[in-house]
Design an enzyme around this catalytic site. Structure first.
Site, PDB file in Angstrom:
ATOM      1  N   HIS A 238       0.893  -1.145   0.026  1.00 21.34           N
ATOM      2  CA  HIS A 238       0.214   0.031  -0.120  1.00 21.34           C
ATOM      3  C   HIS A 238       0.988   1.168   0.063  1.00 21.34           C
ATOM      4  O   HIS A 238       1.865   1.375   0.801  1.00 21.34           O
ATOM      5  CB  HIS A 238      -0.955   0.188   1.165  1.00 21.34           C
ATOM      6  CG  HIS A 238      -1.924  -0.987   1.142  1.00 21.34           C
ATOM      7  ND1 HIS A 238      -3.189  -0.930   2.074  1.00 21.34           N
ATOM      8  CD2 HIS A 238      -1.660  -2.190   0.773  1.00 21.34           C
ATOM      9  CE1 HIS A 238      -3.823  -1.793   1.533  1.00 21.34           C
ATOM     10  NE2 HIS A 238      -3.121  -2.871   0.998  1.00 21.34           N
ATOM     11  N   THR A 239       0.607   2.244  -0.775  1.00 22.80           N
ATOM     12  CA  THR A 239       1.334   3.559  -0.887  1.00 22.80           C
ATOM     13  C   THR A 239       1.641   4.110   0.160  1.00 22.80           C
ATOM     14  O   THR A 239       0.708   4.221   1.109  1.00 22.80           O
ATOM     15  CB  THR A 239       0.775   4.215  -2.048  1.00 22.80           C
ATOM     16  OG1 THR A 239       1.494   5.438  -2.302  1.00 22.80           O
ATOM     17  CG2 THR A 239      -0.503   4.905  -1.673  1.00 22.80           C
TER      18      THR A 239
END
Length: 224
Positions: A84-85
């Protein structure tokens, strides 16, 4: 050098061990000759489903594994879509749920930080339930310890272990490693490798180099 595509099981009566080259179908997964996987929990034929995770075609990232690797039961390769960024103020993957939030489908890949391909060299041993994260490159001859989580590149002929994985030691001195990297015995034809097995098993790189050298009469024939 290649092995028959239809040869899945290297050993008669052993259905827990497979040649991965014969069972992998995803074009973004490349497996070298004689690389084997053992699984005593699940069917090893299902390696792509059970062990290559978050590997979505939209990213076009690849798993590349060299020749003569040994992959133990439960080893996992975790790809970019699991990341996840960290560029956002939230780790929630809003772009994945574009219908819910009415965002463009084209922004899906911004939900994660792209780390790139996983590249495994030749003659690498990956231990039981080890985890290799996206973007990691592992050099020839390396050993990944049981349940290690590998987040960074591993140099050739290096033993790593732990969470996150750290260097334990080199398998050989640097001179030996350099020679092995130059000899690249795994690229030779099968019949020649078969002849070299006694020299490989001595643990003496000079014995291997000597066994790989052309005989004196061959050198004279080609005026070497």
């Amino acid at each position: 050098m290649a092995i028959p595509a239809e040869k899945i099981y290297p050993r008669t009566g052993d259905t827990q061990t497979v040649y991965l080259q014969a069972v992998v179908k995803n074009p973004n997964v490349s497996i070298g000759a004689y690389t084997m996987y053992n699984d005593f929990v699940h069917d090893p034929v299902d390696f792509e489903t059970n062990n290559v995770l978050y590997h979505y075609p939209i990213n076009k990232d690849r798993l590349i594994v060299g020749k003569f690797c040994s992959i133990a039961c439960g080893a996992k390769f975790i790809f970019t879509s699991a990341n996840h960024t960290l560029k956002s103020l939230s780790t929630y993957p809003f772009p994945l749920f574009f219908e819910e939030w009415e965002s463009p489908v084209s922004e899906i890949t911004t939900a994660w930080d792209n780390k790139g391909d996983i590249v495994i060299g030749n003659d690498v041993w990956i231990g039981y339930e080890a985890v290799i994260m996206s973007g990691v490159h592992i050099g020839d001859g390396a050993i990944i310890g049981t349940r290690a989580v590998v987040t960074k590149d591993v140099a050739p002929y290096t033993i790593v272990g732990g969470v996150p994985a750290k260097t334990i030691r080199k398998r050989f001195d640097q001179e030996t490693i350099t020679k092995l990297e130059s000899l690249r015995w795994w690229d030779l034809p099968r019949d020649q490798i078969k002849r070299l097995i006694p020299a490989i098993r001595t643990g003496n790189v000079n014995a291997l180099a000597e066994a790989m050298s052309p005989p004196p009469d061959a050198m004279q024939k080609y005026h070497i």
